[in-house]
Scaffold this motif. Sequence first.
Motif, mmCIF file in Angstrom:
data_model
loop_
_atom_site.group_PDB
_atom_site.id
_atom_site.type_symbol
_atom_site.label_atom_id
_atom_site.label_comp_id
_atom_site.label_asym_id
_atom_site.label_seq_id
_atom_site.Cartn_x
_atom_site.Cartn_y
_atom_site.Cartn_z
ATOM 1 N N GLN A 53 58.228 70.062 -1.152
ATOM 2 C CA GLN A 53 59.674 70.155 -0.952
ATOM 3 C C GLN A 53 60.351 69.805 -2.263
ATOM 4 O O GLN A 53 59.900 68.910 -2.974
ATOM 5 C CB GLN A 53 60.135 69.191 0.140
ATOM 6 C CG GLN A 53 59.554 69.477 1.497
ATOM 7 C CD GLN A 53 59.920 68.377 2.496
ATOM 8 O OE1 GLN A 53 60.918 67.698 2.343
ATOM 9 N NE2 GLN A 53 59.098 68.224 3.504
ATOM 10 N N TRP A 54 61.430 70.499 -2.555
ATOM 11 C CA TRP A 54 62.127 70.286 -3.814
ATOM 12 C C TRP A 54 62.563 68.824 -3.950
ATOM 13 O O TRP A 54 63.107 68.258 -3.015
ATOM 14 C CB TRP A 54 63.343 71.208 -3.888
ATOM 15 C CG TRP A 54 63.786 71.422 -5.290
ATOM 16 C CD1 TRP A 54 64.902 70.907 -5.862
ATOM 17 C CD2 TRP A 54 63.124 72.173 -6.305
ATOM 18 N NE1 TRP A 54 64.981 71.293 -7.176
ATOM 19 C CE2 TRP A 54 63.892 72.074 -7.473
ATOM 20 C CE3 TRP A 54 61.948 72.909 -6.345
ATOM 21 C CZ2 TRP A 54 63.526 72.686 -8.664
ATOM 22 C CZ3 TRP A 54 61.590 73.525 -7.525
ATOM 23 C CH2 TRP A 54 62.379 73.410 -8.660
ATOM 24 N N PRO A 55 62.327 68.195 -5.117
ATOM 25 C CA PRO A 55 62.691 66.783 -5.309
ATOM 26 C C PRO A 55 64.206 66.585 -5.334
ATOM 27 O O PRO A 55 64.955 67.510 -5.624
ATOM 28 C CB PRO A 55 62.105 66.440 -6.679
ATOM 29 C CG PRO A 55 61.258 67.584 -7.074
ATOM 30 C CD PRO A 55 61.632 68.755 -6.255
ATOM 31 N N ASP A 56 64.624 65.336 -5.089
ATOM 32 C CA ASP A 56 66.043 65.018 -5.202
ATOM 33 C C ASP A 56 66.400 64.829 -6.686
ATOM 34 O O ASP A 56 65.530 64.830 -7.553
ATOM 35 C CB ASP A 56 66.401 63.796 -4.356
ATOM 36 C CG ASP A 56 65.628 62.536 -4.744
ATOM 37 O OD1 ASP A 56 65.090 62.459 -5.875
ATOM 38 O OD2 ASP A 56 65.560 61.621 -3.912
ATOM 39 N N ALA A 57 67.696 64.691 -6.983
ATOM 40 C CA ALA A 57 68.169 64.625 -8.365
ATOM 41 C C ALA A 57 67.552 63.468 -9.165
ATOM 42 O O ALA A 57 67.109 63.678 -10.302
ATOM 43 C CB ALA A 57 69.693 64.559 -8.401
ATOM 44 N N PRO A 58 67.481 62.247 -8.637
ATOM 45 C CA PRO A 58 66.843 61.172 -9.418
ATOM 46 C C PRO A 58 65.370 61.470 -9.728
ATOM 47 O O PRO A 58 64.889 61.143 -10.805
ATOM 48 C CB PRO A 58 66.991 59.935 -8.526
ATOM 49 C CG PRO A 58 68.175 60.223 -7.668
ATOM 50 C CD PRO A 58 68.114 61.704 -7.420
ATOM 51 N N ALA A 59 64.689 62.111 -8.814
ATOM 52 C CA ALA A 59 63.286 62.471 -9.056
ATOM 53 C C ALA A 59 63.184 63.541 -10.134
ATOM 54 O O ALA A 59 62.264 63.518 -10.962
ATOM 55 C CB ALA A 59 62.626 62.934 -7.771
ATOM 56 N N LEU A 60 64.100 64.489 -10.135
ATOM 57 C CA LEU A 60 64.095 65.523 -11.174
ATOM 58 C C LEU A 60 64.299 64.907 -12.555
ATOM 59 O O LEU A 60 63.677 65.328 -13.534
ATOM 60 C CB LEU A 60 65.163 66.577 -10.889
ATOM 61 C CG LEU A 60 64.852 67.538 -9.757
ATOM 62 C CD1 LEU A 60 66.062 68.425 -9.467
ATOM 63 C CD2 LEU A 60 63.630 68.386 -10.069
ATOM 64 N N TRP A 61 65.163 63.899 -12.633
ATOM 65 C CA TRP A 61 65.382 63.200 -13.900
ATOM 66 C C TRP A 61 64.089 62.501 -14.353
ATOM 67 O O TRP A 61 63.713 62.574 -15.512
ATOM 68 C CB TRP A 61 66.529 62.211 -13.766
ATOM 69 C CG TRP A 61 66.779 61.416 -15.004
ATOM 70 C CD1 TRP A 61 66.644 60.066 -15.142
ATOM 71 C CD2 TRP A 61 67.187 61.907 -16.282
ATOM 72 N NE1 TRP A 61 66.938 59.684 -16.419
ATOM 73 C CE2 TRP A 61 67.280 60.798 -17.155
ATOM 74 C CE3 TRP A 61 67.474 63.176 -16.780
ATOM 75 C CZ2 TRP A 61 67.649 60.934 -18.487
ATOM 76 C CZ3 TRP A 61 67.850 63.299 -18.122
ATOM 77 C CH2 TRP A 61 67.936 62.188 -18.952
ATOM 78 N N GLU A 62 63.419 61.836 -13.447
ATOM 79 C CA GLU A 62 62.144 61.186 -13.778
ATOM 80 C C GLU A 62 61.108 62.217 -14.203
ATOM 81 O O GLU A 62 60.330 61.986 -15.126
ATOM 82 C CB GLU A 62 61.629 60.370 -12.595
ATOM 83 C CG GLU A 62 62.435 59.138 -12.299
ATOM 84 C CD GLU A 62 62.548 58.192 -13.490
ATOM 85 O OE1 GLU A 62 61.500 57.848 -14.093
ATOM 86 O OE2 GLU A 62 63.674 57.788 -13.818
ATOM 87 N N ASP A 63 61.092 63.356 -13.536
ATOM 88 C CA ASP A 63 60.154 64.423 -13.881
ATOM 89 C C ASP A 63 60.413 64.924 -15.301
ATOM 90 O O ASP A 63 59.471 65.133 -16.075
ATOM 91 C CB ASP A 63 60.256 65.572 -12.880
ATOM 92 C CG ASP A 63 59.195 66.609 -13.122
ATOM 93 O OD1 ASP A 63 58.018 66.336 -12.771
ATOM 94 O OD2 ASP A 63 59.511 67.680 -13.680
#
Length: 119
Positions: A53-63
Amino acid sequence: MFSKIQTTPENVLGVLVTGKITKADYDYLNPLLEAHKQKYGDLRLYVELHDFQWPDAPALWEDLKMTIKYLGPTTKLAITTETDWIEKIAEGAGAVIPGMEVKAFHLPEREQALVWASA
């Protein structure tokens, strides 16, 4: 969620990705990546995706931060999935990232992906 796959060749870090990824998941993954890089000098990764499932915004930043940090040391990335669009994105990324080989496999090709990543 990320979890380490124990049944990979020694020089390959295997990561199982299931469900939705959150910022906290990167607190688990980053030390695994760093330890593998320290031990082997580079990163050969095997990533297996299930029910992604597509990550949330904070997870995208960490990625993004993780990607920048480990872009140079990552020499091979094998991705197994049943999702065609993920395969296409993975192989497209491999075509434009210098020094990194990326190859996508279907889930039943797990063993082939592991052999490819370890070579």
